[in-house]
Design a protein around this motif. Structure first.
Motif, PDB file in Angstrom:
ATOM      1  N   PHE A  88       0.814  -1.211   0.000  1.00 47.25           N
ATOM      2  CA  PHE A  88       0.000   0.000   0.000  1.00 47.25           C
ATOM      3  C   PHE A  88       0.850   1.265   0.000  1.00 47.25           C
ATOM      4  O   PHE A  88       2.002   1.256   0.424  1.00 47.25           O
ATOM      5  CB  PHE A  88      -0.948   0.016   1.204  1.00 47.25           C
ATOM      6  CG  PHE A  88      -0.287   0.306   2.530  1.00 47.25           C
ATOM      7  CD1 PHE A  88      -0.097   1.621   2.948  1.00 47.25           C
ATOM      8  CD2 PHE A  88       0.125  -0.720   3.358  1.00 47.25           C
ATOM      9  CE1 PHE A  88       0.499   1.898   4.173  1.00 47.25           C
ATOM     10  CE2 PHE A  88       0.718  -0.451   4.581  1.00 47.25           C
ATOM     11  CZ  PHE A  88       0.912   0.856   4.982  1.00 47.25           C
TER      12      PHE A  88
ATOM     13  N   VAL B   9      -5.691   5.458   0.099  1.00 44.41           N
ATOM     14  CA  VAL B   9      -4.798   4.314   0.202  1.00 44.41           C
ATOM     15  C   VAL B   9      -4.854   3.556  -1.116  1.00 44.41           C
ATOM     16  O   VAL B   9      -5.919   3.099  -1.527  1.00 44.41           O
ATOM     17  CB  VAL B   9      -5.213   3.366   1.352  1.00 44.41           C
ATOM     18  CG1 VAL B   9      -4.212   2.223   1.479  1.00 44.41           C
ATOM     19  CG2 VAL B   9      -5.341   4.116   2.662  1.00 44.41           C
TER      20      VAL B   9
ATOM     21  N   ALA C 196      -5.039  -1.257  -1.331  1.00 40.96           N
ATOM     22  CA  ALA C 196      -5.450  -1.398   0.066  1.00 40.96           C
ATOM     23  C   ALA C 196      -5.857  -2.832   0.415  1.00 40.96           C
ATOM     24  O   ALA C 196      -6.772  -3.049   1.199  1.00 40.96           O
ATOM     25  CB  ALA C 196      -6.592  -0.435   0.353  1.00 40.96           C
TER      26      ALA C 196
ATOM     27  N   VAL D 247      -5.179  -4.254   4.577  1.00 46.40           N
ATOM     28  CA  VAL D 247      -4.573  -3.146   5.318  1.00 46.40           C
ATOM     29  C   VAL D 247      -5.466  -2.804   6.504  1.00 46.40           C
ATOM     30  O   VAL D 247      -6.671  -2.604   6.351  1.00 46.40           O
ATOM     31  CB  VAL D 247      -4.399  -1.896   4.425  1.00 46.40           C
ATOM     32  CG1 VAL D 247      -3.870  -0.720   5.233  1.00 46.40           C
ATOM     33  CG2 VAL D 247      -3.467  -2.205   3.261  1.00 46.40           C
TER      34      VAL D 247
ATOM     35  N   LEU E   3      -9.243  -2.694   5.613  1.00 46.05           N
ATOM     36  CA  LEU E   3      -9.492  -2.425   4.200  1.00 46.05           C
ATOM     37  C   LEU E   3      -9.098  -3.656   3.402  1.00 46.05           C
ATOM     38  O   LEU E   3      -8.101  -4.307   3.716  1.00 46.05           O
ATOM     39  CB  LEU E   3      -8.679  -1.213   3.732  1.00 46.05           C
ATOM     40  CG  LEU E   3      -8.829   0.072   4.544  1.00 46.05           C
ATOM     41  CD1 LEU E   3      -7.935   1.161   3.973  1.00 46.05           C
ATOM     42  CD2 LEU E   3     -10.275   0.520   4.594  1.00 46.05           C
TER      43      LEU E   3
ATOM     44  N   LEU F 245      -1.275   2.474   9.866  1.00 50.33           N
ATOM     45  CA  LEU F 245      -1.681   1.565   8.800  1.00 50.33           C
ATOM     46  C   LEU F 245      -0.725   0.390   8.797  1.00 50.33           C
ATOM     47  O   LEU F 245       0.490   0.570   8.889  1.00 50.33           O
ATOM     48  CB  LEU F 245      -1.652   2.260   7.439  1.00 50.33           C
ATOM     49  CG  LEU F 245      -2.803   3.239   7.199  1.00 50.33           C
ATOM     50  CD1 LEU F 245      -2.428   4.624   7.655  1.00 50.33           C
ATOM     51  CD2 LEU F 245      -3.184   3.238   5.742  1.00 50.33           C
TER      52      LEU F 245
ATOM     53  N   SER G 280       0.034  -3.554   6.953  1.00 50.24           N
ATOM     54  CA  SER G 280      -0.224  -4.624   5.993  1.00 50.24           C
ATOM     55  C   SER G 280       0.644  -5.816   6.383  1.00 50.24           C
ATOM     56  O   SER G 280       1.308  -5.806   7.423  1.00 50.24           O
ATOM     57  CB  SER G 280       0.117  -4.164   4.574  1.00 50.24           C
ATOM     58  OG  SER G 280       1.520  -4.025   4.433  1.00 50.24           O
TER      59      SER G 280
END
Length: 198
Positions: free
Chosen positions: A27, A43, A46, A49, A66, A90, A92
């Motif tokens: 992302f 984003v 995404a 995420v 997301l 954020l 991931s």
């Protein structure tokens, strides 16, 4: 999810799932204009995420996941929050980015568009008993250990980055243990990966 983020923030511990890391582009975040009481950002890519807004006083205030290959636009309203410092986090499978948000007494929102912290997670690639550990964007050194659930340590070493990268392959013996824990400590952050051989 709240407990996971609190433990990651308070004691620097984050457990990585046993699934292999995605090879897709990760992302990226871009901010729109900061309006009087809102934060608006986009984003891209995404997929998987997690988004969390928190501060040190109240802990986690909001979170959502997301899951889109497309761009996602999010807007958060801060009008009911007290003046102070908040954070947008954020995460991931491959990285964590943390942004600082300041809410003034007159409810004006100011966000730092550069992350105050950016963490690239270790990547693990499994092929039978062999596990390859890859650390990208490593600035200094990382302490790496391999142990089992009985506390036996099979590897423990501090390794430097070579051109910002560190790669180590472990050949884990299934006759010695069914499961191993590979721990990576970098700049006070600890990542654990459990490898099940059976």
């Amino acid at each position: 999810m709240k407990k996971v983020f609190q433990s990651a923030l308070m004691i620097g511990f984050l457990s990585i799932s046993a699934s292999m890391m995605s090879k897709d582009k990760d992302f990226s975040l871009s901010f729109g204009k900061t309006e009087a009481e809102t934060v608006r950002f986009e984003v891209s890519n995404a997929k998987n995420v997690s988004v969390v807004i928190y501060n040190d006083t109240y802990g986690e205030l909001f979170s959502e996941d997301l899951d889109s290959d497309k761009n996602v636009i999010k807007t958060y309203n801060f009008k009911d929050l007290d003046a102070g410092i908040y954070y947008l986090l954020l995460e991931s499978d491959r990285k964590i980015e943390k942004y600082k948000i300041k809410v003034s007494a007159d409810k004006k929102v100011i966000i730092d568009k550069k992350p105050v912290a950016e963490i690239t997670k270790p990547e693990f690639q499994s092929d039978g008993n062999k596990v390859k550990l890859v650390l990208s964007d490593l600035k200094n050194t990382a302490r790496i250990s391999v142990s089992d659930f009985s506390g036996n340590v099979y590897y423990n070493s501090t390794k430097p980055a070579i051109d910002g990268k560190l790669e180590i392959t472990f050949d884990l013996n299934p006759k010695t243990a069914d499961s191993y824990i590979i721990s990576v400590e970098e700049s006070g952050k600890v990542f654990n990966k459990t490898i099940n051989l059976k």
